[in-house]
Design a protein around this motif. Structure first.
Motif, short mmCIF file in Angstrom:
data_model
loop_
_atom_site.label_atom_id
_atom_site.label_comp_id
_atom_site.label_asym_id
_atom_site.label_seq_id
_atom_site.Cartn_x
_atom_site.Cartn_y
_atom_site.Cartn_z
N UNK A 208 -42.88 4.17 -35.99
CA UNK A 208 -43.22 4.99 -34.58
C UNK A 208 -43.20 3.93 -33.92
N UNK A 209 -43.19 3.08 -33.58
CA UNK A 209 -42.70 2.34 -32.43
C UNK A 209 -41.76 2.27 -31.71
N UNK A 210 -40.87 2.79 -32.39
CA UNK A 210 -38.82 2.97 -32.24
C UNK A 210 -38.94 3.97 -31.05
N UNK A 211 -40.14 5.41 -32.05
CA UNK A 211 -40.16 6.23 -31.00
C UNK A 211 -40.14 6.76 -30.04
N UNK A 212 -41.74 5.93 -29.68
CA UNK A 212 -42.41 5.01 -29.02
C UNK A 212 -41.26 5.12 -27.66
N UNK A 213 -40.67 3.94 -28.19
CA UNK A 213 -39.15 2.64 -27.31
C UNK A 213 -38.43 4.55 -26.52
N UNK A 214 -37.96 5.15 -27.66
CA UNK A 214 -37.32 6.50 -26.88
C UNK A 214 -37.55 6.93 -25.57
N UNK A 215 -39.29 7.25 -25.81
CA UNK A 215 -39.99 8.28 -24.93
C UNK A 215 -40.54 7.60 -23.60
N UNK A 216 -40.17 6.27 -23.48
CA UNK A 216 -39.63 6.11 -22.19
C UNK A 216 -38.61 6.11 -20.86
N UNK A 217 -39.25 6.36 -19.57
CA UNK A 217 -40.60 5.84 -19.00
C UNK A 217 -41.33 7.60 -18.95
N UNK A 218 -40.44 8.43 -19.20
CA UNK A 218 -41.74 9.87 -18.96
C UNK A 218 -43.12 10.46 -20.07
#
Length: 274
Positions: A208-218
């Motif tokens: 999940x931390x990796x998936x959250x990385x890719x939704x930065x910065x929006x």
């Protein structure tokens, strides 16, 4: 939206059953295009035609394109498999079969036509692997490409997803200078995480931390409609001077990564130790 120029244009959308492909086909219908759909599951959209196709089977591809026939103004390569599928199936669907289908459609295209393919920001490492992908892409034809993958599966293919999406980008760049001489444009997009049925597979296979990385910065996932809009624009009349693009459609992630404005610690933690 008439300035996009899709009225009465004949277009093909692969992967039209769900996700980005379905959103693309639906929007094209609303824009007045004659939409011919391809997928391994039946679409419920009011298409000009629909053909079942298995991108793992070149004969299936050939039969589907033969049934559509006629002039084709735009091709939207939207079909794909996630990394949870068998690696060789991923390679067949995401790249080898997609390339074969595009090669079958190209003789139906003329000056002013355009092609767009969905890659992924999971393939964003392609600039560092141009030589490797050049070796892969030198294998012309479905069977030759498949044999190369089988011969190198332990070394390069692994889960198949990243390599297939990198190949889409490199192939797009390689094809653009050749096709533009015929007046045909080709581009691809690199979507960020998008809320489609396939996302369940990414969630199952990815921290999940990796998936959250890719939704930065929006700070949110894309919708299929947002991804469809980019695909539709790239194949549209106003984009007539745009070819050879590997376009990030990721809410600013790649820009943030290149300028040090996103937190990549989750990705760094996954990197192999030297």
């Amino acid at each position: 939206m008439s300035f996009l120029g899709y009225e009465n244009k004949r277009v093909i959308v692969s992967g039209c059953y769900s996700g980005m492909g379905a959103a693309t086909a639906k929007a094209l219908l609303e824009l007045g295009a004659e939409v011919h759909g391809l997928d391994f599951k039946e679409s419920d959209l009011n298409l000009a035609s629909f053909n079942l196709v298995d991108l793992r089977d070149p004969a299936s591809i050939d039969a589907a394109i033969a049934k559509i026939g006629g002039k084709v103004d735009a091709l939207f390569n939207c079909a794909g498999l996630p990394q949870t599928a068998p690696a060789m199936d991923v390679m067949k669907v995401n790249f080898i079969g997609m390339r074969h289908m595009t090669e079958q459609v190209l003789p139906l295209m003329s000056e002013g036509s355009a092609i767009v393919t969905i890659s992924s920001n999971g393939g964003m490492s392609y600039p560092r692997k141009m030589e490797l992908h050049g070796q892969f892409l030198a294998n012309q034809g479905y069977e030759a490409a498949l044999k190369w993958c089988e011969d190198h599966k332990d070394e390069h293919i692994k889960e198949g997803y990243s390599f297939s999406k990198e190949a889409v980008c490199v192939w797009t760049l390689m094809m653009a200078p050749k096709l533009i001489k015929q007046g045909i444009r080709i581009n691809c997009t690199l979507p960020g995480p998008t809320q489609t049925p396939m996302m369940n597979h990414f969630e199952a296979a990815t921290d999940d931390k990796v998936l959250k990385t890719f939704i930065q910065p929006i700070g949110r996932r894309s919708t299929p409609e947002e991804q469809a809009a980019a695909l539709i624009f790239l194949n549209s009349a106003p984009a007539s001077y745009m070819s050879g693009l590997a376009l990030p459609v990721d809410g600013g992630f790649m820009a943030g990564m290149m300028t040090g404005q996103v937190d990549l610690s989750a990705l760094a933690a996954m990197a192999p130790k030297s």
